[in-house]
Scaffold this motif. Structure first.
Motif, PDB file in Angstrom:
ATOM      1  N   ILE A  79       0.563  -0.913   0.576  1.00  0.00           N
ATOM      2  CA  ILE A  79       0.312   0.250   0.111  1.00  0.00           C
ATOM      3  C   ILE A  79       0.919   1.390   0.110  1.00  0.00           C
ATOM      4  O   ILE A  79       1.226   1.006   0.443  1.00  0.00           O
ATOM      5  CB  ILE A  79      -0.634   0.208   1.542  1.00  0.00           C
ATOM      6  N   GLY A  80       0.253   2.224  -0.434  1.00  0.00           N
ATOM      7  CA  GLY A  80       1.560   3.634  -0.815  1.00  0.00           C
ATOM      8  C   GLY A  80       0.446   4.656  -0.019  1.00  0.00           C
ATOM      9  O   GLY A  80      -0.570   3.975   0.963  1.00  0.00           O
ATOM     10  N   GLY A  81       1.007   5.592   0.520  1.00  0.00           N
ATOM     11  CA  GLY A  81       0.819   6.925   0.910  1.00  0.00           C
ATOM     12  C   GLY A  81       0.838   7.372   2.504  1.00  0.00           C
ATOM     13  O   GLY A  81       0.188   7.757   3.247  1.00  0.00           O
ATOM     14  N   ARG A 103       6.617  -1.927  10.605  1.00  0.00           N
ATOM     15  CA  ARG A 103       5.076  -1.606  10.549  1.00  0.00           C
ATOM     16  C   ARG A 103       4.544  -0.554   9.739  1.00  0.00           C
ATOM     17  O   ARG A 103       5.844   0.636   9.777  1.00  0.00           O
ATOM     18  CB  ARG A 103       4.719  -1.645  11.732  1.00  0.00           C
ATOM     19  N   LEU A 104       4.226   0.020   9.172  1.00  0.00           N
ATOM     20  CA  LEU A 104       3.527   1.018   8.958  1.00  0.00           C
ATOM     21  C   LEU A 104       2.459   1.676   9.586  1.00  0.00           C
ATOM     22  O   LEU A 104       2.151   0.935  10.248  1.00  0.00           O
ATOM     23  CB  LEU A 104       2.486   1.286   7.380  1.00  0.00           C
ATOM     24  N   LEU A 202       7.804   8.166   3.955  1.00  0.00           N
ATOM     25  CA  LEU A 202       6.844   8.374   3.130  1.00  0.00           C
ATOM     26  C   LEU A 202       6.516   6.588   1.895  1.00  0.00           C
ATOM     27  O   LEU A 202       7.416   7.187   1.129  1.00  0.00           O
ATOM     28  CB  LEU A 202       6.006   8.770   2.728  1.00  0.00           C
ATOM     29  N   VAL A 203       5.782   5.517   2.234  1.00  0.00           N
ATOM     30  CA  VAL A 203       6.511   4.590   0.998  1.00  0.00           C
ATOM     31  C   VAL A 203       5.137   4.475   0.164  1.00  0.00           C
ATOM     32  O   VAL A 203       3.932   5.590   0.425  1.00  0.00           O
ATOM     33  CB  VAL A 203       6.501   3.089   2.045  1.00  0.00           C
ATOM     34  N   GLN A 204       5.761   3.770  -1.131  1.00  0.00           N
ATOM     35  CA  GLN A 204       4.521   3.947  -1.989  1.00  0.00           C
ATOM     36  C   GLN A 204       4.648   2.427  -2.065  1.00  0.00           C
ATOM     37  O   GLN A 204       5.452   1.951  -1.716  1.00  0.00           O
ATOM     38  CB  GLN A 204       5.100   5.185  -3.554  1.00  0.00           C
ATOM     39  N   PRO A 205       3.056   2.399  -3.300  1.00  0.00           N
ATOM     40  CA  PRO A 205       3.110   0.810  -3.265  1.00  0.00           C
ATOM     41  C   PRO A 205       4.202   0.201  -4.551  1.00  0.00           C
ATOM     42  O   PRO A 205       4.381   0.409  -5.401  1.00  0.00           O
ATOM     43  CB  PRO A 205       1.608   0.922  -3.925  1.00  0.00           C
ATOM     44  N   GLY A 206       4.372  -0.672  -3.996  1.00  0.00           N
ATOM     45  CA  GLY A 206       5.634  -1.058  -4.662  1.00  0.00           C
ATOM     46  C   GLY A 206       6.885  -1.303  -4.558  1.00  0.00           C
ATOM     47  O   GLY A 206       7.951  -2.080  -4.718  1.00  0.00           O
ATOM     48  N   GLN A 207       7.019  -0.154  -3.609  1.00  0.00           N
ATOM     49  CA  GLN A 207       8.144   0.206  -2.831  1.00  0.00           C
ATOM     50  C   GLN A 207       9.607  -0.792  -2.436  1.00  0.00           C
ATOM     51  O   GLN A 207       9.018  -1.486  -1.963  1.00  0.00           O
ATOM     52  CB  GLN A 207       8.602   1.398  -2.381  1.00  0.00           C
TER      53      GLN A 207
END
Length: 365
Positions: A79-81, A103-104, A202-207
């Motif tokens: 997931i992102g954001g 953990r996000l 801040l992570v992005q989808p697939g990062q």
């Protein structure tokens, strides 16, 4: 009676002859001494005797290549954001399947899940009411109390209410899944080989966040001449010597079905027994054990490399004879002699660099 003049001439002649003889002797003395010195035999060297032995050696095929991870899994964010709230592992850590790696921050995902669950409760309440109405209507079918159109509408409302419940359940499951994605876990047992994640980012989808060596397994990807690939089979023993690490044993897992068109080499994948000093990326040489064969061998110290050829010094009584041989495989401190020598032949064991053909030696007992 001789006159004084004659006597003086005789004495003078005698002295002249004596001096000439002494001069000749003085000139000839060093030359004769040199000849005598050159004619004297050279001092004999003391050497040790060793016998060429016939034994059984493993028949091998050499290869070179790099050590790599058997399988490397890229672990990324699904997931992102969301921000990376915590990291629980680092490079080199061994992890188990399902272990929490990172953990996000859940952000609004928990609120979305609560709203979905509330919508599900509402849909279920409406569905229960619609179902009760449909059941009452069914008891009136065939009577004049309700028209067929009203009955059909009640039954359709019941079906629609059930569909809305199913849709609400699906939204709850989707929100639960999205929330579970904030827990990044290990897909399998293994070793963390890389950590790209940074806390607070801040992570992005697939990062990509981590790389995992599945099972901690390593393999040797050896390059072997294409013409020799037919000799290799699955399960064969391999002795691998990595650079800067102790030797390890492995087994052939797979032989590549094709050969590189440029190098004419094929890849052979060898499963290795893991070790503390074994690392992915190391260069290694190795030998594929094809079987056993007879070998005539000598200590490596008995073989002299001179002008690009190999020689040994055979012991013939008190003298040595330089003999040209062809060498092959090496096993520990011994070398195989393929031609030029027979089993049981006695040769000089060491110090062959100080010998020449025909030298006199003394053999140590």
């Amino acid at each position: 009676m001789k006159t004084p003049t004659l006597r003086l001439s005789l004495v003078t002649g005698t002295l002249t002859i004596a001096l000439a003889a002494a001069f000749v002797i003085a000139l000839s003395g060093p030359a004769e001494a040199q000849q005598a010195a050159s004619a004297a035999p050279k001092p004999a060297l003391t050497v040790k005797r060793v016998v060429a032995q016939q034994s059984t050696w493993p028949q091998t095929l050499a290869g070179t290549g790099s050590i790599a991870a058997w399988q490397e899994v890229v672990i990324g964010a699904e997931i992102g954001g969301q921000r990376l709230a915590a990291l629980n592992v680092d490079v080199g850590d061994r992890v188990k399947k399902g272990q929490l790696l990172a953990r996000l921050s859940p952000g609004t995902l928990e609120a979305d899940l609560a709203a979905s669950r509330a919508a599900l409760l509402e849909a279920e309440a409406s569905a229960r009411e619609a179902n009760l109405t449909a059941n009452r209507v069914k008891t009136l079918q065939g009577s004049e109390a309700l028209s067929p159109q009203a009955i059909d509408q009640a039954l359709a409302a019941d079906a629609a209410a059930q569909a809305r419940v199913a849709a609400a359940k699906a939204r709850v499951q989707a929100d639960q899944l999205r929330l579970s994605y904030t827990q990044v876990t290990a897909p399998d047992d293994g070793v963390i080989s890389a950590r790209i994640a940074t806390p607070g980012a801040l992570v992005q989808p697939g990062q990509e966040l981590f790389r995992l060596q599945r099972g901690g397994r390593l393999e040797w990807r050896a390059e072997v001449p294409g013409a020799e690939l037919a000799q290799l089979k699955t399960g064969q023993l391999v002795r691998v010597q990595p650079s800067g690490a102790p030797p390890v044993e492995g087994r052939v897992r797979r032989v590549a079905p094709q050969v590189d068109a440029q190098t004419r080499n094929g890849l052979v994948y060898v499963d290795l027994k893991g070790g503390e000093s074994l690392r992915a990326g190391l260069f290694a040489r190795g030998d594929f054990v094809l079987g056993d064969s007879a070998a005539l061998s000598l200590p490596q110290s008995a073989v002299l490399l001179r002008d690009g050829f190999s020689y040994v010094f055979r012991i013939d009584g008190s003298k040595v004879r330089q003999t040209k041989v062809q060498v092959g495989r090496r096993e520990g401190t011994r070398v195989e002699v393929r031609s030029g020598l027979t089993a049981g032949a006695a040769v000089v064991e060491s110090g062959v660099g100080f010998l020449a053909d025909g030298d006199t030696v003394r053999v140590a007992q």
